[in-house]
Design a protein around this motif. Structure first.
Motif, PDB file in Angstrom:
ATOM      1  N   HIS A 153      -2.131   7.864 -12.579  1.00  0.00           N
ATOM      2  CA  HIS A 153      -2.418   7.346 -11.240  1.00  0.00           C
ATOM      3  C   HIS A 153      -3.700   6.523 -11.258  1.00  0.00           C
ATOM      4  N   LYS A 157      -4.174   2.399 -10.331  1.00  0.00           N
ATOM      5  CA  LYS A 157      -5.099   1.911  -9.306  1.00  0.00           C
ATOM      6  C   LYS A 157      -6.058   0.870  -9.888  1.00  0.00           C
ATOM      7  N   LYS A 201       3.770   8.498  -8.212  1.00  0.00           N
ATOM      8  CA  LYS A 201       4.067   9.449  -7.141  1.00  0.00           C
ATOM      9  C   LYS A 201       3.232   9.194  -5.884  1.00  0.00           C
ATOM     10  N   ASP A 202       1.938   8.980  -6.019  1.00  0.00           N
ATOM     11  CA  ASP A 202       1.060   8.828  -4.859  1.00  0.00           C
ATOM     12  C   ASP A 202       0.617   7.384  -4.638  1.00  0.00           C
ATOM     13  N   ASP A 204       1.072   3.880  -2.858  1.00  0.00           N
ATOM     14  CA  ASP A 204       1.645   3.402  -1.598  1.00  0.00           C
ATOM     15  C   ASP A 204       2.165   1.980  -1.760  1.00  0.00           C
TER      16      ASP A 204
END
Length: 406
Positions: A153, A157, A201-202, A204
């Motif tokens: 993740h 980002k 998963k997280d 957006d």
């Protein structure tokens, strides 16, 4: 005793005209198949030896892959027998796939293999997008390869921040981001990563989907200017003008499909073709202007009935790569010419071949044609896609509609 054999699976032809090569494991008259990631034409396959013929361009690579896969399968069978385990062909297949997962293929290696599979299936456009996606990751990583486990993740980002801070348009980055996620999902399906692996998963994606693309649909009066323009066949803008109007009158047909049209697709003033992107079939009654335009191309460019209609592709372009490169080259020139046409008729919009497709959909909507019907005519997978096209409705038109109702 279980047996192992490589074979050309002729029951599953690929779009390229080749057939996939599988490893077949058989026990108790039950067989299971494991893909080897290669394909071969029937005439280049040696059925007697279950190997590609020596004149196959990838003879050595495929032969080595087959022998290695057979060796690993027989080793697994021997291990199961030595452990006195009774096993099924399904269990053996799963064990072989587990060994495949343990091969530690890097992210870039997997990406390269996936791109090659797409090219083998004549999906050159998709292959190019995935190649560009890999390049965007390489730029971020300064060319350094990585393992799947490195994609976290936090990595995603930073990858996002890196490109957006350097001026990449959000819509352009979203294309790479989306294909990166799809690539990782393919790796999961093929067993290269665990099922619980989900670095996205997280993340957006909604903020990218909310971004509206620049309006591409022309107003009615602007489209009228394009229609009224008369160009001499000697004008360098002549073909671009014809392609634009042909797309508009033929239900927003894509430029790729225009390039592939042959005279055999024209029957009794009807256009019958299969859309390359979706495989949908279209049967369109031709507009009188289109009939007149085709008469010109038949008089000046006709070679034979199964030849291409427009001077975009020719018999010289044989391979998928040649075809894709040629279409890309002509499309760039056509879009450049459309900019000149826009200036010529006094239109401020950024005119491209896609403007014709958007204008067609929006014009229907202005005429109160239901979205469901527009979806069918555009060949969209869902009404949601059609609605995205119609988001370009200008505020002036919306105001007029409101005022006429209230």
């Amino acid at each position: 005793m279980a047996t192992v054999k490589a074979l050309l699976y002729i029951h599953q032809p690929l779009q390229s005209g080749e057939y996939p090569i599988y490893l077949r494991v058989t026990k108790d008259r039950k067989s299971r198949y494991v893909s080897l990631g290669f394909s071969c034409k029937k005439e280049l396959w040696d059925e007697a030896n279950n190997l590609p013929k020596k004149r196959h361009p990838l003879y050595k690579e495929i032969t080595i892959a087959i022998e290695k896969a057979k060796l690993e399968a027989n080793r697994e069978i021997l291990n199961l027998h030595n452990d006195d385990q009774d096993f099924s062909t399904e269990e053996l297949k799963n064990n072989l796939l587990a060994d495949k997962r343990k091969s530690k293929l890097t992210l870039f290696e997997y990406s390269d293999n996936y791109v090659q599979q797409l090219k083998a299936n004549d999906k050159i456009g998709s292959a190019n997008i995935y190649h560009s996606t890999k390049k965007s990751i390489m730029d971020f990583r300064n060319g350094r390869d990585m393992e799947f486990s490195d994609v976290t993740h936090s990595f995603l980002k930073k990858f996002e921040e890196y490109h957006l801070k350097r001026g990449m348009k959000p819509n352009a980055f979203f294309v790479y981001f989306r294909h990166f996620k799809t690539l990782l999902n393919h790796a999961k399906k093929e067993g290269f990563v665990k099922n619980e692996y989900n670095p996205f998963k997280d993340i957006d994606f909604k903020k990218y989907r909310r971004i509206k693309t620049k309006k591409r649909a022309l107003k009615i009066e602007e489209m009228d200017k394009i229609k009224a323009l008369v160009l001499s066949p000697t004008s360098k803008l002549f073909h671009a003008h014809n392609y634009f109007l042909f797309s508009y009158y033929c239900w927003g047909i894509n430029f790729v499909d225009i390039a592939h049209l042959r005279w055999t697709d024209i029957q009794n003033d009807r256009l019958k073709y299969i859309r390359k992107k979706t495989g949908d079939e279209f049967d369109i009654l031709l507009n009188p202007w289109v009939v007149q335009m085709l008469t010109y191309y038949r008089e000046h460019y006709f070679i034979r009935e199964d030849a291409f209609i427009f001077p975009i592709l020719s018999d010289f372009h044989q391979t998928p790569v040649q075809i894709d490169n040629r279409i890309d080259k002509v499309l760039k020139q056509v879009n450049h010419d459309l900019k000149e046409i826009a200036k010529l008729v006094g239109i401020d919009e950024h005119l491209t071949t896609y403007s014709a497709r958007h204008t067609f959909a929006t014009t229907l909507y202005r005429k109160e044609v239901p979205t469901a019907r527009i979806k069918e005519m555009m060949g969209h997978e869902s009404e949601r896609v059609t609605e995205i096209y119609l988001q370009s409705f200008d505020t002036e038109t919306l105001s007029n509609i409101a005022n006429s109702v209230l």
